[in-house]
Scaffold this active site. Structure first.
Site: not given
Length: 348
Positions: A185, A295, A326
Site C-alpha cells: 500500500s 485495490e 486491499h
C-alpha cells in the site's frame, strides 16, 4: 488506499510495589550484606538496564519467539525506533526490509501479526528487518510535524531507513548494501524510492498494491483524505500542495528512470474478493467494499507505472492475480510469489 522498548508503566509498578519493601529491608540490621547486594543487583538488571537500553538503542527482550526486538536511535527523529529482526538460519548477512501500510501500529509490525512472513523465510538464510511504526507517513522525510494532530516531531523515515538503520545493522553483522525492500500500500512507492535514490543500499524492491502514480489527477486529494482519516495527519506537512516538487520526487512513475539496474517485483489485485475475504457481520460489507475500491486505485496506478517502466526497459516482474482486494491475505500471497526473486537477489 509495521529488544522492546521498556514498559515504563510496568517499571513504575515494580518500583512502587517494591520501594517500601526495599526500604524496610535495608532498615533492618538483621538483613545480610549478601541479600542487600542481591536486591540491588536485581533492581539494576530488572529495571535500570532495560531503561538504559531503551535510551541508547540496541537489542532488548524478544518481541516474539525467534524475533529480536531492537531499539534503534534515530538522530533525525530524535527517538528510538523499534525494529523487529529475524536472523538468517544459516548465518547469511543479506536483509529483506518489510515495510507496513497506512495503519502501521506502534507495537508490532503488521507483517508479524497478519502474515506468515517469519515462517515463510525462516529457513531461507535471509535476515528479516521489520521497522515498527510509520503510521500514515509514506515512509518519507516530511517538511515538518503534522500540524493538524499536534504531532510532536517530524517524520524522517527515509533518512532512517536509508542511512541510520543500515548503519546500525552493520554493527550487528547484517550487511548495509545490496539488500531488498518490500512494502504494501503506502509503502509500495516508498520501497521503490529507497531503491531509486540510495545507490546500492537496496538492489531489489517490491511493491504490493502500491500507489505508484502519486501525482496523477485526483491522487493528491485521495492521499489527503486518507491521511486525515488515519490519525488526522496533514499531507501539506509531508509533501506540500500538489504542485510542490516533492510529489514528483516521490512518484515512481516519474522517477522510474532512476530504477535502472534494480530488480523489481510489482503486484496489484483485480479488486475482486477472493479466498481471503470473508463476510461474517454487516460491517464486513463496508470493509470489503473499501478494500475493493482501494485495490482498484492501486491497480490503475500500477498499470500506469508499468507502461512507463516497460518503455524504459526496467527489470521488473509483474503479478496481477485475478482476485484480490486491499488486505493482508493477498499481500502474504504476493510475498510468497516474490520470494524466489528475493532469494536470488540476496544470494540466499
Amino acid at each position: 488506499m509495521v529488544a522492546t522498548a521498556p514498559d515504563a508503566d510496568a517499571a513504575t509498578r515494580w518500583c512502587t510495589r517494591e520501594e517500601g519493601d526495599l526500604s524496610m529491608r535495608f532498615a533492618k540490621p538483621r538483613l545480610s550484606q549478601r541479600w542487600r547486594q542481591r536486591t540491588v543487583a536485581a533492581f539494576a538488571v530488572g529495571v535500570l538496564l532495560p531503561l538504559i537500553a531503551g535510551l541508547t538503542g540496541g537489542a532488548v527482550a524478544s518481541a516474539q519467539p525467534g524475533i529480536e526486538r531492537h531499539n534503534v536511535y534515530s538522530a533525525a527523529m530524535d527517538r528510538n525506533i523499534p525494529v523487529d529482526i529475524v536472523r538468517s538460519s544459516g548465518g547469511g548477512n543479506g536483509a529483506l526490509f518489510l515495510l507496513d501500510g497506512l495503519r502501521a501500529r506502534e507495537d508490532r509490525s503488521g507483517w508479524t501479526i497478519e502474515t506468515n512472513a517469519v515462517e515463510m523465510f525462516r529457513d531461507s538464510n535471509v535476515n528479516l528487518v521489520m521497522p515498527v511504526g510509520g503510521r500514515a507517513s509514506f515512509y518519507a522525510d516530511w517538511y515538518g510535524p503534522s500540524s493538524t494532530n499536534a504531532q510532536g516531531y517530524t517524520y524522517k523515515w527515509e533518512t532512517f531507513l536509508a542511512q541510520e538503520l543500515p548503519n546500525y545493522l552493520g554493527t550487528i553483522g547484517i550487511r548495509t548494501t545490496n539488500n531488498a525492500v518490500a512494502g504494501l500500500s503506502m509503502a509500495g512507492s516508498a520501497a521503490l524510492k529507497l531503491a531509486a535514490d540510495h545507490g546500492n543500499r537496496f538492489t531489489y524492491a517490491a511493491s504490493f498494491s502500491g500507489y505508484l502514480n502519486l501525482s496523477a489527477p485526483g491522487m493528491p486529494s485521495l492521499i489527503r483524505l486518507a491521511l486525515l482519516d488515519e490519525g488526522g495527519y496533514n499531507v501539506d506537512d509531508m509533501w506540500g500542495p500538489p504542485w510542490d516538487p516533492a510529489w514528483a520526487a516521490h512518484d515512481p512513475t516519474v522517477f522510474a528512470p532512476k530504477l535502472a539496474g534494480k530488480t523489481l517485483f510489482i503486484s496489484a489485485g483485480s479488486g475482486i474478493p477472493g479466498q481471503h475475504t470473508q463476510i461474517r457481520e454487516p460491517i464486513d460489507y463496508f470493509h470489503t467494499a473499501n478494500a475493493m475500491g482501494l485495490e482498484v486505485v492501486s491497480l490503475l496506478n500500477t498499470r500506469a507505472f508499468q507502461g512507463r517502466a516497460d518503455a524504459l526497459g526496467l527489470n521488473a516482474t509483474y503479478s496481477y492475480p485475478p482476485v484480490g482486494v486491499h488486505a493482508w491475505g493477498y499481500w502474504q500471497d504476493e510475498l510468497a510469489n516474490a520470494k524466489p526473486g528475493i532469494l536470488r537477489a540476496l544470494g540466499a
